[in-house]
Write an enzyme that holds these catalytic residues in place. Structure first.
Site, PDB file in Angstrom:
ATOM      1  N   TYR A 198       0.720  -1.280   0.083  1.00 38.14           N
ATOM      2  CA  TYR A 198       0.116  -0.093   0.039  1.00 38.14           C
ATOM      3  C   TYR A 198       0.855   1.370   0.058  1.00 38.14           C
ATOM      4  CZ  TYR A 198      -4.020  -2.982   1.647  1.00 38.14           C
ATOM      5  OH  TYR A 198      -4.786  -4.114   1.685  1.00 38.14           O
TER       6      TYR A 198
ATOM      7  N   LYS B 100      -0.765  -7.617  -2.571  1.00 40.41           N
ATOM      8  CA  LYS B 100      -2.031  -7.447  -2.656  1.00 40.41           C
ATOM      9  C   LYS B 100      -2.203  -6.036  -2.533  1.00 40.41           C
ATOM     10  CE  LYS B 100      -5.440  -8.200   1.094  1.00 40.41           C
ATOM     11  NZ  LYS B 100      -5.643  -6.735   1.645  1.00 40.41           N
TER      12      LYS B 100
HETATM   13  P1  FBP Z   1     -11.460  -6.521   2.943  1.00 40.68           P
HETATM   14  O1  FBP Z   1     -11.591  -7.328   1.702  1.00 40.68           O
HETATM   15  O2  FBP Z   1     -12.388  -6.732   4.106  1.00 40.68           O
HETATM   16  O3  FBP Z   1     -11.130  -5.053   2.769  1.00 40.68           O
HETATM   17  O4  FBP Z   1      -9.943  -7.191   3.608  1.00 40.68           O
HETATM   18  C1  FBP Z   1      -8.878  -6.990   3.162  1.00 40.68           C
HETATM   19  C2  FBP Z   1      -7.904  -6.202   3.947  1.00 40.68           C
HETATM   20  O5  FBP Z   1      -6.628  -6.066   3.452  1.00 40.68           O
HETATM   21  C3  FBP Z   1      -7.637  -7.019   5.366  1.00 40.68           C
HETATM   22  O6  FBP Z   1      -6.772  -8.022   5.248  1.00 40.68           O
HETATM   23  C4  FBP Z   1      -7.301  -6.099   6.298  1.00 40.68           C
HETATM   24  O7  FBP Z   1      -7.792  -6.217   7.569  1.00 40.68           O
HETATM   25  C5  FBP Z   1      -7.823  -4.520   5.534  1.00 40.68           C
HETATM   26  O8  FBP Z   1      -8.263  -5.251   4.400  1.00 40.68           O
HETATM   27  C6  FBP Z   1      -7.237  -3.515   5.819  1.00 40.68           C
HETATM   28  O9  FBP Z   1      -8.098  -2.414   5.254  1.00 40.68           O
HETATM   29  P2  FBP Z   1      -7.413  -1.003   5.390  1.00 40.68           P
HETATM   30  O10 FBP Z   1      -5.718  -1.048   5.278  1.00 40.68           O
HETATM   31  O11 FBP Z   1      -8.033  -0.164   4.340  1.00 40.68           O
HETATM   32  O12 FBP Z   1      -7.883  -0.587   6.624  1.00 40.68           O
END
Ligand code: FBP
Length: 251
Positions: A144, A175
């Site tokens: 990210y 991811k």
């Molecule tokens: P979701 O499909 O529910 O968005 O989950 C993916 C994920 O990456 C989880 O592994 C993690 O808990 C969450 O999203 C983190 O989302 P963010 O960084 O936006 O808070």
């Protein structure tokens, strides 16, 4: 190491069911049955996902079931809560030894590129990645772009950067966030050789009515899979949604 073999992917294509939200987002995400790991594991099994993503505590408390159900585990090795003011650092929660103890097939690790703590997270990831590879574990990077000066982390250029950075740091799978449409996501993918031994999975995001249309566009753009949580297990028809994702990705 063959990540396809390790996680039962089809030329990189697959679905991971993410369930680390209790730590990352808190109880607000765990509505209805979603509070119960047994429920999530049964969806994972019946919905034929390639792996479940858990933090070490959830793996430890449910180890017997994970083993009995023969589910592939991706053990998340870092995390943070929503309570902290420090949104740009994800601290270690487990080790490679624990991943092996819980019979994980892969490790998961988050880097916030652009963050003031980027160097620290890159360094830790790189050590873990090498150790994981030496010990036969695949490596999944939550890649990210997230920092105080970054306004829209889902912008095409940031997602493109996150994909390429994950490739150069040696992840098997990154991811990433979805840019929001097929064209921009396709362009974000175009700066990195994907689909051979490096694969791009997209995070599901908050539960949305547009989700299945987005899944089709994500596939059309060229991503190999999804690492999805809320858009599956917050729905009454979780198994149907998983079936439809499998159909889109030809799984
Ligand atoms: P979701 O499909 O529910 O968005 O989950 C993916 C994920 O990456 C989880 O592994 C993690 O808990 C969450 O999203 C983190 O989302 P963010 O960084 O936006 O808070």
């Amino acid at each position: 190491m063959n990540v396809n073999k390790i996680l039962g992917l089809k030329r990189g294509r697959g679905i991971f069911l993410a369930y680390d939200h209790g730590l990352e987002h808190g109880p607000k995400d765990l509505i209805g049955n979603a509070f119960d790991p047994s429920y999530i594991l049964s969806i994972a099994k019946k919905g034929k996902v390639n792996a479940v993503i858990l933090q070490p505590g959830t793996a430890k408390h449910n180890l017997k079931k994970i083993k009995e159900m023969k589910l592939n585990l991706i053990l998340k090795l870092n995390g943070k809560t929503l309570l902290t003011k420090e949104k740009y650092f994800s601290g270690l929660t487990a080790s490679i030894d624990e991943a092996l103890k819980y019979h994980a097939k892969a490790i998961g690790y988050t880097i916030y590129f652009g963050s003031p703590y980027e160097a620290h997270m890159i360094e830790t990831f790189s050590k873990l990645r090498k150790e994981a590879e030496d010990r036969g574990l695949a490596v999944v990077l939550w890649s990210y772009v997230r920092a105080p000066h970054i306004k829209h982390e889902q912008k095409k250029d940031y997602v493109a950067y996150a994909i390429r950075a994950g490739y150069e740091l040696g992840a098997d799978i990154v991811k990433v966030k979805y840019t929001g449409d097929c064209e921009t996501f396709k362009e974000a993918l175009s700066y990195t050789p994907t689909g051979h031994d490096f694969y791009v999975y997209v995070a599901g995001g908050a539960k949305s009515e547009k989700f299945l249309d987005e899944v089709k566009n994500i596939y059309k753009a060229g991503a190999q899979g999804l690492a999805v949580g809320r858009n599956v297990w917050l729905r009454d028809n979780a198994l149907d949604i998983l079936k439809r994702i499998r159909e889109v990705f030809k799984l």
